[in-house]
Design an enzyme around this catalytic site. Structure first.
Site, PDB file in Angstrom:
ATOM      1  N   GLY A  90       0.831  -1.200   0.000  1.00  0.00           N
ATOM      2  CA  GLY A  90       0.000   0.000   0.000  1.00  0.00           C
ATOM      3  C   GLY A  90       0.858   1.240   0.000  1.00  0.00           C
ATOM      4  CG  ASP A 132      -9.705   4.599  13.030  1.00  0.00           C
ATOM      5  OD1 ASP A 132     -10.893   4.688  12.651  1.00  0.00           O
ATOM      6  OD2 ASP A 132      -8.746   4.586  12.238  1.00  0.00           O
ATOM      7  N   GLY A 173       0.577   5.716   0.529  1.00  0.00           N
ATOM      8  CA  GLY A 173      -0.193   6.919   0.821  1.00  0.00           C
ATOM      9  C   GLY A 173       0.664   8.143   0.612  1.00  0.00           C
ATOM     10  CB  THR A 174       0.013  11.716   1.323  1.00  0.00           C
ATOM     11  OG1 THR A 174      -1.239  11.682   0.641  1.00  0.00           O
ATOM     12  CG2 THR A 174       0.696  13.045   1.056  1.00  0.00           C
ATOM     13  CE  LYS A 219       2.034   2.171   9.510  1.00  0.00           C
ATOM     14  NZ  LYS A 219       1.205   2.785  10.587  1.00  0.00           N
ATOM     15  CB  VAL A 225       2.539  -0.564   4.001  1.00  0.00           C
ATOM     16  CG1 VAL A 225       2.627  -1.790   4.901  1.00  0.00           C
ATOM     17  CG2 VAL A 225       2.098   0.641   4.813  1.00  0.00           C
TER      18      VAL A 225
END
Length: 496
Positions: A172, A286, A174-175, A194, A179
């Site tokens: 994965g 969360d 992201g900004t 990560k 990962v």
């Protein structure tokens, strides 16, 4: 006078002969003179007389690991006095006898010693020659280990170094982070890497910092393990244990129908990990199926503590993705900032329902729609069911219809009466009325799991008990790529 010289001569001959001193109960025998002038061991009932210079050695118990102090023997003349010149006259106090340290052979150190002292995985493979090096420098195992020494020791093994881990697949991006699925050279185990980029002006995202600070102190069988932290100039890499999939993927693979016995095991583990967090004064905040990781054994672990202890719960992630509202309690949706452990219990109820039915309970896309879903099933709150709600400005703005509460059992027919009762206790409007994680574990719904499951140490899996077994799912797919297109391996917080 002749008699005293004779005694001194006998004593001098004894010392020159090198006769050792017998040790009784770890203490040296005292040599004294009786009235008749004969040398011998003192009677235990008598006060010990002055010991002969140069002969006494410090006693050391059989289990002592401290270096032995040995008094240096001095050459004695025929009159029992030292042949060496004395710096004191006969009427002055004699200087203490010089001492030297006796070095004992270094103690053998085992891998188990290191694993226990440095809190390492039991299956770690230490670098070649590391044991021998520690054996030569074993004092760190004979005294309390400082943080600096522990950090140095871990670094020498390979912790805190990027080269210790092999990147395999990208899982994965992201900004702020990417990962990877990886492999540890120290254990040969799979890990989740990560990698958080630090080239942004604001540095490491606060969620990553918060996650690190919390996870390094949380040690529980139902909380994902943070194995390592690697900090370089350009990135911060968190090394987590690797689990096969998350609860969402498990549901997908089961065709959204999980064996009810397994639902019970997953729910108990969720409550167990959460109860531990709450005892540590940590709120997750969360909870959702994507943040609950599951391995092949059926062990469920809480992951993604990025929002834990946050001052507010954001509506978007660092990659600008909307944070799901499906598991958020109504009091928070209506603007409450009075956070307590009960904030997590609403999410537990939603997840419990989803496992039992295969579908989300309140799938809203906006705050207004989310509250509408909640009120349509649980009933629109009144002053009687939720004191103070009519004075809430947010609530008054939406002007919801007056829905009547529906029986949860009609929406979740696979639940028995105990299951429906527990679900009702979790889904209470007011946080203070929701059952705690600790009390939920003691609910009659879990009676079939037995008593021993409540007595396990925090770091022991429930599957250590022979009576606890995951049952085979009727329609479990073993595909590594579910229909959703995501890899069947979930790691901690792929969203930023």
């Amino acid at each position: 006078m002749d008699r005293m010289k004779k005694i001194k001569r006998q004593l001098s001959m004894t010392l020159r002969g090198g006769r050792g001193i017998d040790k009784t109960n770890g203490a040296p025998e005292q040599i004294g003179l009786d009235e008749s002038g004969g040398g011998g061991g003192s009677d235990p009932g008598e006060a010990p007389t002055r010991a002969a210079p140069g002969e006494l050695r410090s006693a050391r118990g059989p289990l002592s690991s401290a270096p032995e102090i040995v008094h240096e023997d001095l050459k004695m003349g025929s009159d029992g006095e030292s042949d060496q010149a004395s710096a004191t006259s006969s009427d002055e106090v004699q200087s203490p006898v010089r001492v030297r340290m006796r070095n004992h052979p270094p103690r053998k150190i085992s891998t188990e010693d290191i694993n226990k002292r440095l809190s390492l995985p039991a299956d770690i493979r230490l670098p070649e020659g590391y044991l021998e090096k520690l054996t030569l420098n074993s004092p760190i195992f004979d005294k309390p280990l400082s943080r600096r020494l522990r950090r140095v020791s871990l670094s020498e093994i390979g912790f805190g170094k990027l080269e210790t881990y092999i990147k395999l697949d990208k899982l994965g991006e992201g900004t702020y982070a990417t990962v990877y699925k990886g492999k540890s050279k120290l254990t040969d185990n799979l890990v989740a890497l990560k990698e958080i980029r630090l080239e942004h002006e604001e540095g490491a995202p606060c969620t990553a910092i918060r996650e690190v600070s919390l996870l390094k102190d949380l040690k529980h069988a139902n909380i994902v393990t943070l194995h390592d932290i690697i900090h370089t100039e350009k990135s911060l890499t968190l090394v987590f244990e690797y689990l096969d999939k998350d609860l969402k993927q498990y549901l997908d693979d089961c065709g959204n129908i999980i064996n009810m016995h397994n639902v019970k095991l997953f729910l108990f583990q969720l409550l167990r990990g959460l109860a531990y967090c709450h005892r540590q004064k940590v709120l997750h905040r969360d909870l959702k199926p994507q943040n609950l990781l599951i391995n092949e054994r059926g062990e469920l672990k809480l992951a993604d503590f990025g929002l834990a202890r946050a001052k507010s719960i954001p509506t978007k992630t660092y990659s600008n993705e909307v944070v799901t509202l499906w598991y958020r309690p109504p009091d928070i949706l209506l603007g409450s900032t009075d956070y307590s452990t009960q904030i997590d219990m609403w999410g537990v109820g939603c997840i419990f329902y989803e496992m039992a039915t295969g579908r989300p309970l309140f799938p809203g896309s906006t705050v207004e729609e989310q509250l509408h879903f909640i009120f349509r099933i649980l009933g629109t709150p009144t002053e009687e069911t939720w004191p103070g709600i009519l004075s809430n400005e947010e609530f008054k703005t939406y002007n919801y219809p007056k829905y009547r509460a529906e029986a949860l059992l009609s929406h979740a027919p696979r639940l028995d009466s105990d299951g429906a009762d527990l679900l009702t206790k979790l889904l209470q409007f007011e946080g203070r009325n929701r059952i705690s994680a600790e009390d939920a574990m003691k609910h009659p719904f879990f009676l079939s799991l037995g008593e021993r499951i409540h007595k396990l140490p925090d770091t022991t899996s429930i599957f250590a008990l022979k009576e606890i077994q995951l049952q085979k799912e009727a329609s479990l797919r073993s595909s590594s790529m579910p229909d959703s297109g995501r890899p069947a391996f979930r790691v901690v917080d792929t969203e930023f």
